[in-house]
Design an enzyme around this catalytic site. Sequence first.
Site, PDB file in Angstrom:
ATOM      1  N   SER A   1       0.856  -1.183   0.000  1.00  0.00           N
ATOM      2  CA  SER A   1       0.000   0.000   0.000  1.00  0.00           C
ATOM      3  C   SER A   1       0.892   1.234   0.000  1.00  0.00           C
ATOM      4  CB  SER A   1      -0.889   0.014   1.249  1.00  0.00           C
ATOM      5  OG  SER A   1      -1.512   1.269   1.436  1.00  0.00           O
TER       6      SER A   1
ATOM      7  N   TYR B   1      -2.150  -0.996  10.399  1.00  0.00           N
ATOM      8  CA  TYR B   1      -2.145  -1.295   8.963  1.00  0.00           C
ATOM      9  C   TYR B   1      -0.924  -0.674   8.299  1.00  0.00           C
ATOM     10  CZ  TYR B   1      -3.736  -1.666   4.132  1.00  0.00           C
ATOM     11  OH  TYR B   1      -3.819  -1.956   2.791  1.00  0.00           O
TER      12      TYR B   1
END
Length: 218
Positions: A118, A131
């Site tokens: 990401s 995350y």
Amino acid sequence: MLTLMKPCKQALVTGATGGIGSAVCELLVERGWAVLAADLDGPVALDVRDAAAWEALDLPALDLLVHCAGVSTAGALAKVSPQDIRAMVEVNLLGPIVGTRACLGALNPGARVVLVGSMLGSHGVANGATYSATKAGLRGFAEALSLEHPELTVVHLQPGVVDTPMAGDMPGERLDPRVVAEQVLAANALHAPVGRDARWFVWLARWAPWIVRRSQSR
């Protein structure tokens, strides 16, 4: 005249029933690959967190390993449960590490290992502490893996917000999962941002991180 059939290339894809994983599987099949589609409820049943389950797989010689499995629970750190924190760490980071280790003996020289990370792996964001940490760890793993195994092509994809249920109500450009899937085969850089927002975010995180931090403190 005898015509020899060119053997299919073999791929293993985790998170194969998710938004990005299913797009990757569909694209590979369209292009003539033989695909082992792995997920908790996939054709190949696999819990990516379980090292023993990885070791038990009967793998063919692989030309491509794609780690798409991922989970996310947004919220301030104090409000995210320990169970959700553990799930993110184990699925997003532990899974690709133990999975790649288990597949090393099956990967052909020149095979691709693609880690779907990401843009948040370049700089953490508020309400995404765990995350962001797992994706930063995945970035570091990709770098180390490429050094330990120069015979492999290691690609760490850094997409922006992908149009899947996991994206929730995150703002910004929504990428079609197919766009990410295409980069599984097309990207050659070790770190490959995918999408306009990701390219800007990764650039700012490297060269002007104070801008990213200022945007998060509003």
